[in-house]
Design an enzyme around this catalytic site. Structure first.
Site, PDB file in Angstrom:
ATOM      1  N   HIS A   1     123.429  60.158  30.792  1.00 19.78           N
ATOM      2  CA  HIS A   1     123.004  59.075  29.958  1.00 19.78           C
ATOM      3  C   HIS A   1     122.702  59.886  28.503  1.00 19.78           C
ATOM      4  O   HIS A   1     121.870  59.281  27.688  1.00 19.78           O
ATOM      5  CB  HIS A   1     121.683  58.501  30.342  1.00 19.78           C
ATOM      6  CG  HIS A   1     121.981  57.542  31.846  1.00 19.78           C
ATOM      7  ND1 HIS A   1     122.464  56.294  31.670  1.00 19.78           N
ATOM      8  CD2 HIS A   1     122.055  57.873  33.029  1.00 19.78           C
ATOM      9  CE1 HIS A   1     122.858  55.951  32.850  1.00 19.78           C
ATOM     10  NE2 HIS A   1     122.394  56.651  33.694  1.00 19.78           N
TER      11      HIS A   1
ATOM     12  N   ARG B   1      94.929  86.628  29.329  1.00 21.49           N
ATOM     13  CA  ARG B   1      94.646  85.238  28.809  1.00 21.49           C
ATOM     14  C   ARG B   1      95.481  84.754  27.498  1.00 21.49           C
ATOM     15  O   ARG B   1      95.506  83.613  27.257  1.00 21.49           O
ATOM     16  CB  ARG B   1      93.162  84.861  28.952  1.00 21.49           C
ATOM     17  CG  ARG B   1      92.323  85.139  29.923  1.00 21.49           C
ATOM     18  CD  ARG B   1      90.695  85.021  29.429  1.00 21.49           C
ATOM     19  NE  ARG B   1      90.243  83.968  28.878  1.00 21.49           N
ATOM     20  CZ  ARG B   1      89.756  82.846  29.513  1.00 21.49           C
ATOM     21  NH1 ARG B   1      89.698  82.890  30.775  1.00 21.49           N
ATOM     22  NH2 ARG B   1      89.545  81.733  28.793  1.00 21.49           N
TER      23      ARG B   1
ATOM     24  N   CYS C   1      90.917  82.271  23.941  1.00 22.74           N
ATOM     25  CA  CYS C   1      89.890  83.121  23.640  1.00 22.74           C
ATOM     26  C   CYS C   1      89.123  83.743  24.813  1.00 22.74           C
ATOM     27  O   CYS C   1      89.228  83.063  26.000  1.00 22.74           O
ATOM     28  CB  CYS C   1      88.933  82.558  22.560  1.00 22.74           C
ATOM     29  SG  CYS C   1      89.552  81.879  21.668  1.00 22.74           S
TER      30      CYS C   1
ATOM     31  N   LYS D   1      96.385  81.810  29.107  1.00 23.99           N
ATOM     32  CA  LYS D   1      96.189  81.465  30.511  1.00 23.99           C
ATOM     33  C   LYS D   1      95.590  80.329  30.845  1.00 23.99           C
ATOM     34  O   LYS D   1      95.511  79.428  31.746  1.00 23.99           O
ATOM     35  CB  LYS D   1      95.517  82.535  31.376  1.00 23.99           C
ATOM     36  CG  LYS D   1      95.494  82.614  32.892  1.00 23.99           C
ATOM     37  CD  LYS D   1      96.989  82.510  33.420  1.00 23.99           C
ATOM     38  CE  LYS D   1      96.900  82.249  34.811  1.00 23.99           C
ATOM     39  NZ  LYS D   1      97.961  81.615  35.531  1.00 23.99           N
TER      40      LYS D   1
ATOM     41  N   GLU E   1     109.145  79.634  29.364  1.00 24.58           N
ATOM     42  CA  GLU E   1     107.804  80.345  28.665  1.00 24.58           C
ATOM     43  C   GLU E   1     108.075  81.785  28.930  1.00 24.58           C
ATOM     44  O   GLU E   1     107.275  82.426  28.294  1.00 24.58           O
ATOM     45  CB  GLU E   1     106.681  79.807  29.427  1.00 24.58           C
ATOM     46  CG  GLU E   1     106.698  80.014  31.010  1.00 24.58           C
ATOM     47  CD  GLU E   1     105.424  79.357  31.744  1.00 24.58           C
ATOM     48  OE1 GLU E   1     104.435  79.128  30.948  1.00 24.58           O
ATOM     49  OE2 GLU E   1     105.350  78.986  32.902  1.00 24.58           O
TER      50      GLU E   1
HETATM   51  C1  F6R Z   1     102.892  77.308  33.035  1.00 22.63           C
HETATM   52  C2  F6R Z   1     101.344  77.402  33.004  1.00 22.63           C
HETATM   53  C3  F6R Z   1     100.749  76.108  32.485  1.00 22.63           C
HETATM   54  C4  F6R Z   1      99.601  75.756  33.300  1.00 22.63           C
HETATM   55  C5  F6R Z   1      98.836  74.643  32.539  1.00 22.63           C
HETATM   56  C6  F6R Z   1      97.543  73.966  33.297  1.00 22.63           C
HETATM   57  O1  F6R Z   1     103.237  78.691  33.669  1.00 22.63           O
HETATM   58  O2  F6R Z   1     100.596  78.305  33.535  1.00 22.63           O
HETATM   59  O3  F6R Z   1     101.641  75.184  32.331  1.00 22.63           O
HETATM   60  O4  F6R Z   1      99.932  75.250  34.371  1.00 22.63           O
HETATM   61  O5  F6R Z   1      98.257  74.994  31.515  1.00 22.63           O
HETATM   62  O6  F6R Z   1      96.684  74.836  33.709  1.00 22.63           O
HETATM   63  P1  F6R Z   1      95.706  74.821  34.969  1.00 22.63           P
HETATM   64  O7  F6R Z   1      96.511  74.850  35.966  1.00 22.63           O
HETATM   65  O8  F6R Z   1      94.713  76.112  34.812  1.00 22.63           O
HETATM   66  O9  F6R Z   1      94.924  73.808  34.366  1.00 22.63           O
END
Ligand code: F6R
Length: 613
Positions: free
Chosen positions: A509, A27, A2, A608, A493
């Site tokens: 395995h 985001r 959000c 994001k 992703e």
């Molecule tokens: C993958 C990605 C997420 C973030 C994760 C942690 O491309 O962006 O896996 O790495 O949500 O986010 P931060 O680094 O902001 O704590």
């Protein structure tokens, strides 16, 4: 996740709110809305889907006097947690027959009990959300003083919040508050623009106040009055946001992700600038605030993070053991926070987070602090919660990362982790000569990454062969295992291809049962320790008809022969290849996703900044 935007000033609020919402689109969200204080009262407009749907629903608002004369408003992009992504569940939420409107980021954990109590008093709820309950709670306490009502309401809620609220009876006033969910207040000329993320305010001002947890700010007539939840007035520093508006734009690239991949040489230069002492063969990490003596006293480097940051952390674990012969451990932040971890004063805990707002990583930081560990942040977003709560650490200086899929943050995180490992190593047994050699290799990273980026077209061609697959394996050993993890995460992703990463030795395995001509394998088989073993694993894959894409060292014909397709990277030690090979795999994922027509910068279901657990 959000996003919040709010405005109080002299200009028409609607266009500023809508522009802010667009800046927050990256985001991830599924509905959007605004509330403005018009002459005839508060009016709420909201829509399921994109901000463009909301804009369409507003019609010719730019020439509508009702909009032109509304100088206060709040806005929101919602990423569904409680209830589906419908217009009814979108924010802002009204209460008190529309006299109050509120937007909320975070989660109100005790909302069910509060809702039942308020419903018994006659409050009627129009949505499934926890946020609407907060709006009604404010209304419940409202007796002519919005600040007092919000303060009382917030004292009663458990959970996290960033909120913005307006009230029909108090025109010109905007109140915002935070606990666990960021709020940044941009200070303009006679106007104030609030957002949950600085990217929504930098086109208006660079002067900003970051609220602390339990702060409530009353914004009126261009003034900001901050107090804590117990009503004590407080002063918060005014920070300079040094991101340029340009840095947050696409700069001619088709997608933010591609732009950010190409920014990596510069981003890494910024991350290592002034921090590598080539002469003394060590790193200068003053942000850690630790003397060489203090550094020697730690028994363990414990790294916490999530997603891409977690994968970077695994490289850190390997590097600290490899360089410093010191115990290194990486742990998923949510696992760490919930399993009563054994951690204490002999541990240096490094929390890695691009955003500095990830809920689980933040909770892990708090747990480690409470258990007496020394905690440092490895964070990109300046002034973010993790950066502030750790109070020490190393900023990445990677610049804004807009694309949901993390790219430049990873390579900068690994660069910084290599410097931390070098620093810890030099305080222990690493010789000056070895230290110098590693320092020089770290300084060379940006030019090696440039050489990979020059292969963009070739990588795009290789990607064409993978568009048709729905499953993939990534394999690697040692330092190249975290690269396999990050490669698989990136492709799943953004291209929605199901991908799994394995240590190459693990294949037989169990996972090998899945290999056939429909299960391509991406093998990290660049020169270095364990390469011949991985080549052996690749032979096993091909014997089962699995197509193989090898990431190999330039000119390594033997490795090339074992593969159907190759991406060549420059020769470098494995600890550096973690960055170089990952860059190649970022480009590979990008092109596969582009060719599959995926929404690259805003992949489905992803956000994001993950500020809920
Ligand atoms: C993958 C990605 C997420 C973030 C994760 C942690 O491309 O962006 O896996 O790495 O949500 O986010 P931060 O680094 O902001 O704590």
């Amino acid at each position: 996740m959000c996003g919040i935007v709010a405005y109080a000033g002299v200009r028409a609020a609607t266009p500023i709110l809508l522009q802010g919402l667009r800046k927050l689109e990256y985001r991830g969200y599924d509905s959007a809305g605004i509330a403005i204080h018009r002459k005839d009262g508060i009016k709420i407009y909201k829509q399921e889907g994109k901000v463009s749907n909301l804009v369409d629903s507003l019609g010719d608002y730019q020439h509508d006097p009702d909009h032109e004369q509304a100088h206060v408003g709040i806005a929101h992009t919602r990423w569904a947690t409680h209830g589906p992504p419908t217009t009814a569940n979108a924010h802002p939420h009204p209460a008190g027959n529309g006299r109050i409107a509120l937007v909320h980021n975070g989660i109100i954990e005790n909302y069910r009990g509060l809702k039942a109590k308020l419903a018994a008093e006659g409050h009627i709820f129009l949505s499934d959300t926890d946020s609407e309950v907060l709006a009604h709670l404010v209304d419940h306490y409202y007796e002519g003083d919005l600040l007092e009502a919000i303060t009382k309401a917030l004292k009663e809620v458990d959970g996290t919040y960033g909120i913005a609220c307006i009230c029909e009876d108090e025109p010109g006033k905007l109140i915002v508050a935070r606990k666990g969910s960021p709020i940044v207040i941009g200070l303009g000329d006679g106007e104030t623009i609030v957002a949950s993320d600085a990217s929504a305010i930098i086109s208006h001002t660079r002067q900003a106040i970051y609220l602390d947890d339990n702060d409530i700010a009353v914004i009126e007539d261009g003034k900001v009055d901050i107090r804590t939840l117990d009503s004590s007035p407080v002063q918060r520093d005014i920070a300079d946001i040094d991101w340029s508006a340009d840095a947050a734009e696409k700069g001619g690239y088709e997608h933010y992700m591609l732009k950010e991949i190409f920014e990596q040489p510069e981003a890494i230069r910024n991350a290592i600038r002034g921090r590598v002492d080539a002469e003394r063969g060590t790193a200068v990490l003053s942000g850690l605030g630790l003397t060489p003596r203090e550094l020697v006293e730690f028994h363990r480097l414990l790294i916490v993070g999530c997603g891409t940051s977690l994968n970077a952390g695994l490289v850190g674990e390997y590097a600290v053991e490899d360089f410093a012969a010191m115990l290194g451990e990486v742990e998923q932040a949510a696992e760490f926070r919930y399993r009563n971890p054994i951690v204490g004063s002999k541990d240096l805990v490094v929390a890695i987070s691009q955003s500095g707002e990830t809920a689980d990583t933040l909770a892990a930081v708090r747990e480690a602090i409470d258990k007496g560990a020394m905690v440092a942040g490895l964070v990109n977003v300046v002034g973010s919660t993790i950066a502030r709560e750790t109070g020490r650490g190393i900023y990445l200086h990677a610049g804004p990362e807009i694309s949901v899929a993390s790219t430049k943050a990873f390579t900068c995180q690994v660069s910084v982790l290599l410097m931390i490992a070098l620093k810890l190593a030099r305080g222990r047994r690493m010789s000056l000569q070895n230290g110098r050699s590693i320092a020089q290799k770290i300084l060379n990273i940006p030019s090696l990454v440039e050489r990979v980026l020059a292969k963009n077209d070739e990588i795009a061609k290789v990607a064409e062969h993978f568009v048709k697959f729905e499953n993939m394996f990534y394999i690697g050993r040692g330092y190249m295992f975290p690269v396999a993890l990050e490669g698989a995460l990136k492709i799943k992703e953004i291209s929605y291809i199901h991908a799994e990463a394995y240590n190459a030795a693990e294949l037989k395995h169990g996972p090998i049962a899945l290999l056939d001509e429909n299960m391509p394998v991406v093998a990290l088989m660049n020169k270095g320790p364990g390469q011949e073993k991985t080549v052996g694993n690749v032979e096993e894959c091909r014997a089962r008809k699995a197509p193989v894409l090898g990431v190999i060292t330039e000119g390594d014909d033997e490795a090339r022969e074992a593969c159907d397709w190759v991406i060549e990277i420059p020769e470098c030690p494995h600890f550096i290849a973690t960055i170089v090979a990952t860059t190649a795999l970022q480009l590979f994922s990008y092109h596969v996703a582009r060719l599959r027509g995926c929404s690259i910068d805003q992949p489905r279901n992803l956000a994001k900044s993950v500020t809920v657990e």
